[in-house]
Design a protein around this motif. Structure first.
Motif, PDB file in Angstrom:
ATOM      1  N   THR A 114       5.958   0.758  -2.334  1.00  0.00           N
ATOM      2  CA  THR A 114       5.882  -0.057  -3.553  1.00  0.00           C
ATOM      3  C   THR A 114       5.027   0.636  -4.610  1.00  0.00           C
ATOM      4  N   ILE A 115       3.867   1.135  -4.199  1.00  0.00           N
ATOM      5  CA  ILE A 115       2.960   1.820  -5.126  1.00  0.00           C
ATOM      6  C   ILE A 115       3.646   3.025  -5.742  1.00  0.00           C
ATOM      7  N   LEU A 116       4.300   3.818  -4.923  1.00  0.00           N
ATOM      8  CA  LEU A 116       4.965   5.030  -5.427  1.00  0.00           C
ATOM      9  C   LEU A 116       6.108   4.684  -6.383  1.00  0.00           C
ATOM     10  N   ALA A 117       6.797   3.601  -6.123  1.00  0.00           N
ATOM     11  CA  ALA A 117       7.890   3.194  -7.011  1.00  0.00           C
ATOM     12  C   ALA A 117       7.362   2.763  -8.380  1.00  0.00           C
ATOM     13  N   ARG A 118       6.182   2.187  -8.405  1.00  0.00           N
ATOM     14  CA  ARG A 118       5.621   1.659  -9.651  1.00  0.00           C
ATOM     15  C   ARG A 118       4.725   2.642 -10.393  1.00  0.00           C
ATOM     16  N   LYS A 119       3.993   3.472  -9.652  1.00  0.00           N
ATOM     17  CA  LYS A 119       2.955   4.307 -10.267  1.00  0.00           C
ATOM     18  C   LYS A 119       3.078   5.775  -9.873  1.00  0.00           C
ATOM     19  N   LYS A 120       4.269   6.268  -9.710  1.00  0.00           N
ATOM     20  CA  LYS A 120       4.475   7.618  -9.207  1.00  0.00           C
ATOM     21  C   LYS A 120       3.747   8.688 -10.029  1.00  0.00           C
ATOM     22  N   ASP A 121       3.601   8.451 -11.327  1.00  0.00           N
ATOM     23  CA  ASP A 121       2.944   9.443 -12.179  1.00  0.00           C
ATOM     24  C   ASP A 121       1.422   9.419 -12.054  1.00  0.00           C
ATOM     25  N   ARG A 122       0.865   8.360 -11.444  1.00  0.00           N
ATOM     26  CA  ARG A 122      -0.593   8.246 -11.330  1.00  0.00           C
ATOM     27  C   ARG A 122      -1.103   8.346  -9.901  1.00  0.00           C
ATOM     28  N   ILE A 123      -0.215   8.299  -8.942  1.00  0.00           N
ATOM     29  CA  ILE A 123      -0.590   8.328  -7.530  1.00  0.00           C
ATOM     30  C   ILE A 123       0.064   9.538  -6.880  1.00  0.00           C
ATOM     31  N   GLY A 124      -0.718  10.266  -6.087  1.00  0.00           N
ATOM     32  CA  GLY A 124      -0.166  11.384  -5.337  1.00  0.00           C
ATOM     33  C   GLY A 124      -0.230  11.091  -3.850  1.00  0.00           C
ATOM     34  N   VAL A 125       0.631  11.763  -3.101  1.00  0.00           N
ATOM     35  CA  VAL A 125       0.605  11.666  -1.645  1.00  0.00           C
ATOM     36  C   VAL A 125       0.216  13.031  -1.106  1.00  0.00           C
ATOM     37  N   LEU A 126      -0.799  13.030  -0.271  1.00  0.00           N
ATOM     38  CA  LEU A 126      -1.273  14.251   0.377  1.00  0.00           C
ATOM     39  C   LEU A 126      -1.000  14.145   1.863  1.00  0.00           C
ATOM     40  N   ASP A 127      -0.233  15.078   2.389  1.00  0.00           N
ATOM     41  CA  ASP A 127       0.098  15.129   3.812  1.00  0.00           C
ATOM     42  C   ASP A 127      -0.762  16.208   4.447  1.00  0.00           C
ATOM     43  N   VAL A 128      -1.601  15.832   5.424  1.00  0.00           N
ATOM     44  CA  VAL A 128      -2.543  16.785   6.029  1.00  0.00           C
ATOM     45  C   VAL A 128      -2.116  17.234   7.432  1.00  0.00           C
TER      46      VAL A 128
ATOM     47  N   VAL B 231      -3.345   9.435   1.484  1.00  0.00           N
ATOM     48  CA  VAL B 231      -3.405  10.544   2.436  1.00  0.00           C
ATOM     49  C   VAL B 231      -2.694  10.138   3.718  1.00  0.00           C
ATOM     50  N   VAL B 232      -1.888  11.068   4.248  1.00  0.00           N
ATOM     51  CA  VAL B 232      -0.994  10.800   5.369  1.00  0.00           C
ATOM     52  C   VAL B 232      -1.127  11.881   6.443  1.00  0.00           C
ATOM     53  N   CYS B 233      -1.042  11.453   7.693  1.00  0.00           N
ATOM     54  CA  CYS B 233      -0.891  12.393   8.808  1.00  0.00           C
ATOM     55  C   CYS B 233       0.118  11.777   9.786  1.00  0.00           C
ATOM     56  N   ARG B 234       0.052  12.129  11.048  1.00  0.00           N
ATOM     57  CA  ARG B 234       1.010  11.600  12.008  1.00  0.00           C
ATOM     58  C   ARG B 234       0.744  10.133  12.318  1.00  0.00           C
ATOM     59  N   SER B 235      -0.541   9.814  12.630  1.00  0.00           N
ATOM     60  CA  SER B 235      -0.848   8.448  13.046  1.00  0.00           C
ATOM     61  C   SER B 235      -1.983   7.785  12.264  1.00  0.00           C
ATOM     62  N   GLY B 236      -2.679   8.536  11.436  1.00  0.00           N
ATOM     63  CA  GLY B 236      -3.750   7.967  10.627  1.00  0.00           C
ATOM     64  C   GLY B 236      -5.140   8.501  10.905  1.00  0.00           C
TER      65      GLY B 236
ATOM     66  N   ARG C 149      -2.204   3.699   6.765  1.00  0.00           N
ATOM     67  CA  ARG C 149      -2.353   3.209   8.131  1.00  0.00           C
ATOM     68  C   ARG C 149      -1.105   3.498   8.965  1.00  0.00           C
ATOM     69  N   GLY C 150      -1.315   4.075  10.127  1.00  0.00           N
ATOM     70  CA  GLY C 150      -0.204   4.348  11.035  1.00  0.00           C
ATOM     71  C   GLY C 150       0.510   5.654  10.769  1.00  0.00           C
ATOM     72  N   GLY C 151       0.201   6.313   9.662  1.00  0.00           N
ATOM     73  CA  GLY C 151       0.763   7.622   9.347  1.00  0.00           C
ATOM     74  C   GLY C 151       2.283   7.660   9.298  1.00  0.00           C
ATOM     75  N   MET C 152       2.806   8.853   9.542  1.00  0.00           N
ATOM     76  CA  MET C 152       4.259   9.046   9.475  1.00  0.00           C
ATOM     77  C   MET C 152       4.990   8.301  10.581  1.00  0.00           C
ATOM     78  N   LEU C 153       4.307   8.039  11.688  1.00  0.00           N
ATOM     79  CA  LEU C 153       4.950   7.233  12.735  1.00  0.00           C
ATOM     80  C   LEU C 153       5.314   5.858  12.173  1.00  0.00           C
ATOM     81  N   ALA C 154       4.388   5.240  11.453  1.00  0.00           N
ATOM     82  CA  ALA C 154       4.651   3.929  10.857  1.00  0.00           C
ATOM     83  C   ALA C 154       5.633   4.045   9.689  1.00  0.00           C
ATOM     84  N   TRP C 155       5.519   5.110   8.886  1.00  0.00           N
ATOM     85  CA  TRP C 155       6.435   5.327   7.759  1.00  0.00           C
ATOM     86  C   TRP C 155       7.872   5.382   8.262  1.00  0.00           C
ATOM     87  N   ASN C 156       8.092   6.153   9.317  1.00  0.00           N
ATOM     88  CA  ASN C 156       9.439   6.303   9.867  1.00  0.00           C
ATOM     89  C   ASN C 156       9.976   4.995  10.425  1.00  0.00           C
ATOM     90  N   GLU C 157       9.112   4.153  10.943  1.00  0.00           N
ATOM     91  CA  GLU C 157       9.542   2.850  11.453  1.00  0.00           C
ATOM     92  C   GLU C 157       9.977   1.922  10.327  1.00  0.00           C
TER      93      GLU C 157
END
Length: 104
Positions: free
Chosen positions: A11-25, A62-67, A88-96
């Protein structure tokens, strides 16, 4: 540390994509298996050397596998004045939440 769920992140990315970044570590091999579209990839162990690649004026999710690694990255970045939230829950939760894997 502030947290955000994968659904809230979408939701945040859909609304504020120009002001919010996602960092995958995550490590490179994890990144290649799928990532959030538009995310920046900086593995946790490279973060101190690559800090200059992040815009300090943006908020970062900020994102990783599980948080766990992302929580460490959030603490590191917050100490340096960045506005961060741990997904929260990282990419495991994202994929779910999307059933597709989230890669570009």
């Amino acid at each position: 540390m502030p947290e955000v769920t994968p659904r809230e992140t979408r939701t945040i990315l859909a609304r504020k994509k120009d002001r919010i970044g996602v960092l995958d570590v995550r490590k490179a091999e994890e990144w290649t298996k799928g990532h959030i579209p538009g995310a920046i990839h900086i593995p946790l162990d490279e973060l101190p050397l690559r800090l200059g690649e992040l815009d300090p004026n943006r908020e970062w999710i900020v994102v990783c596998r599980s948080g766990n690694r992302s929580a460490k990255a959030c603490a590191y970045l917050a100490e340096r004045g960045f506005r961060v939230r741990n997904m929260r829950g990282g990419m495991l939760a994202w994929n779910e939440t999307d059933g597709k894997g989230g890669s570009e």
